[in-house]
Enzyme design. Sequence first.
Site, short mmCIF file in Angstrom:
data_model
loop_
_atom_site.label_atom_id
_atom_site.label_comp_id
_atom_site.label_asym_id
_atom_site.label_seq_id
_atom_site.Cartn_x
_atom_site.Cartn_y
_atom_site.Cartn_z
NE ARG A 160 -2.12 -9.45 -0.70
CZ ARG A 160 -3.35 -8.92 -0.65
NH1 ARG A 160 -4.36 -9.55 -1.21
NH2 ARG A 160 -3.55 -7.76 -0.06
CB SER A 235 0.70 -6.67 3.47
OG SER A 235 -0.41 -5.83 3.51
CD GLU A 331 2.17 -10.91 -0.39
OE1 GLU A 331 2.20 -11.60 -1.44
OE2 GLU A 331 2.38 -9.70 -0.38
N1 EPU Z 1 -5.10 -3.30 12.39
C1 EPU Z 1 -4.58 -2.99 13.62
N2 EPU Z 1 -3.34 -2.44 13.66
C2 EPU Z 1 -2.61 -2.18 12.55
C3 EPU Z 1 -3.15 -2.49 11.28
C4 EPU Z 1 -4.40 -3.08 11.23
O1 EPU Z 1 -5.20 -3.21 14.66
O2 EPU Z 1 -1.50 -1.65 12.67
C5 EPU Z 1 -6.46 -3.86 12.31
C6 EPU Z 1 -7.45 -2.81 11.79
O3 EPU Z 1 -7.96 -2.03 12.81
C7 EPU Z 1 -8.51 -3.67 11.16
C8 EPU Z 1 -7.73 -4.87 10.63
O4 EPU Z 1 -6.52 -4.89 11.36
O5 EPU Z 1 -9.41 -4.14 12.12
C9 EPU Z 1 -7.52 -4.83 9.15
O6 EPU Z 1 -6.72 -3.71 8.79
P1 EPU Z 1 -6.72 -3.11 7.28
O7 EPU Z 1 -8.10 -2.83 6.86
O8 EPU Z 1 -5.74 -2.00 7.27
O9 EPU Z 1 -6.27 -4.29 6.38
P2 EPU Z 1 -5.17 -5.43 6.53
O10 EPU Z 1 -5.85 -6.73 6.75
O11 EPU Z 1 -4.14 -5.02 7.53
C10 EPU Z 1 -5.20 -6.09 4.00
C11 EPU Z 1 -4.21 -6.28 2.88
C12 EPU Z 1 -3.75 -4.94 2.33
C13 EPU Z 1 -4.96 -4.18 1.83
C14 EPU Z 1 -5.94 -4.01 3.00
C15 EPU Z 1 -7.23 -3.36 2.57
C16 EPU Z 1 -3.09 -8.40 3.33
C17 EPU Z 1 -1.83 -9.07 3.74
N3 EPU Z 1 -3.08 -7.07 3.34
O12 EPU Z 1 -4.50 -5.44 5.07
O13 EPU Z 1 -2.91 -5.21 1.22
O14 EPU Z 1 -4.59 -2.91 1.32
O15 EPU Z 1 -6.29 -5.31 3.54
O16 EPU Z 1 -7.97 -4.25 1.80
O17 EPU Z 1 -4.06 -9.07 3.00
C18 EPU Z 1 -0.65 -5.48 0.49
O18 EPU Z 1 -0.94 -6.66 0.23
O19 EPU Z 1 0.50 -5.02 0.28
C19 EPU Z 1 -1.66 -4.62 1.11
C20 EPU Z 1 -1.37 -3.39 1.54
#
Ligand code: EPU
Length: 336
Positions: A160, A235, A331
């Site tokens: 990012r 995010s 972000e």
């Molecule tokens: N999780 C929770 N609670 C929540 C959300 C997530 O416990 O409310 C846990 C999930 O269970 C999982 C982990 O966190 O174990 C990761 O969750 P997720 O796969 O939804 O991905 P993320 O790390 O929360 C990142 C990106 C997203 C992208 C997703 C999928 C960043 C800041 N965000 O989110 O990007 O879509 O991975 O690759 O890196 C964006 O940048 O706007 C965005 C949506």
Amino acid sequence: MNIQKNIPLKEYNTFGINVNAKRFVSVTSVYQLQQLLKEEKDIFLISGGSNMLLTKDIDTLVVHIDIKGISIDRENHNDIYITANAGESWHEFVLWCVSQGYGGLENLSLIPGNVGTCPIQNIGAYGVEVKDTISKVEAIEIETGKLVSFSAEECQFGYRNSIFKNEAKGKYVLTSVSFQLTKNNHNLNTSYGAIESELSSKDITNPTIKDVSDAVIAIRQSKLPDPKKIGNSGSFFKNPVISKEHFEKLQTAFPNIPSYVISDTEIKVPAGWLIEQIGFKGKRFGDYGVHEKQALVLVNYGGATGKKIYELAQKIQHTIKKTFDIDLEIEVNIIQ
Ligand code: EPU
């Protein structure tokens, strides 16, 4: 060029924050942009408006980048080089590539915003970052009006992050992005758990790029709010990277803490999980709150102000610091 007065920006930012631009102009070509920059250097750029939180009216000239066009630069048996202008909708561009059979962007389906801003925060999702496909970025230098080209290496991409968030910040208007995509032998990335389960729920064992794009769209639609219905900027925070020692300490107190190993000494922790632990997931405060299905996303249910949403973000940061001793980095660009 038609400079308009007192234009509401609600339709120009995906958070749907209703502030005004004192002066507003749309530019539809590089030439128009260069002409404008001869007269005006103090400008505020808006394109897809998908990564900003506006907290007040904008006094400087708002320049809406609306430069459209997609062209094929060259191709060989395996690869194709495509340039898309900054004002193209990102998702429409991805869908067009998928429909043409060009691989590389399918995991980045349904990300809001325009092509011109994708390199700035190096958009990423489901195991792919846009840097993996970018070959060149073109921009106009605000000071001189000159067209400048950045190779992928010169963009200094990180998680990012890019040069456009650091030393080049505020100095350029990005006008086009060139991509190297595959025509055959696509490097499909289905390793992200949710993609695998989405594909197997449809009994797809040998997926095409269209199958992967469809799977990503289905996953995003099930988790992330559609900005056309509920204002948001995806995010709101970055996933923090902490030291291994810090992580091990947290693990004793929170044995279920999810993690991704970054290096021998660093661990990335999902901010959404942290925010859920402190009880903010799905919390609503009138017009704004934290999304019920993904705690990393702050939302505007209607008439929220950017100030209120920023205050909520700061409260979350403060509580995360107190609970986990982690600095949660925002972000989204806060405009104040
Ligand atoms: N999780 C929770 N609670 C929540 C959300 C997530 O416990 O409310 C846990 C999930 O269970 C999982 C982990 O966190 O174990 C990761 O969750 P997720 O796969 O939804 O991905 P993320 O790390 O929360 C990142 C990106 C997203 C992208 C997703 C999928 C960043 C800041 N965000 O989110 O990007 O879509 O991975 O690759 O890196 C964006 O940048 O706007 C965005 C949506």
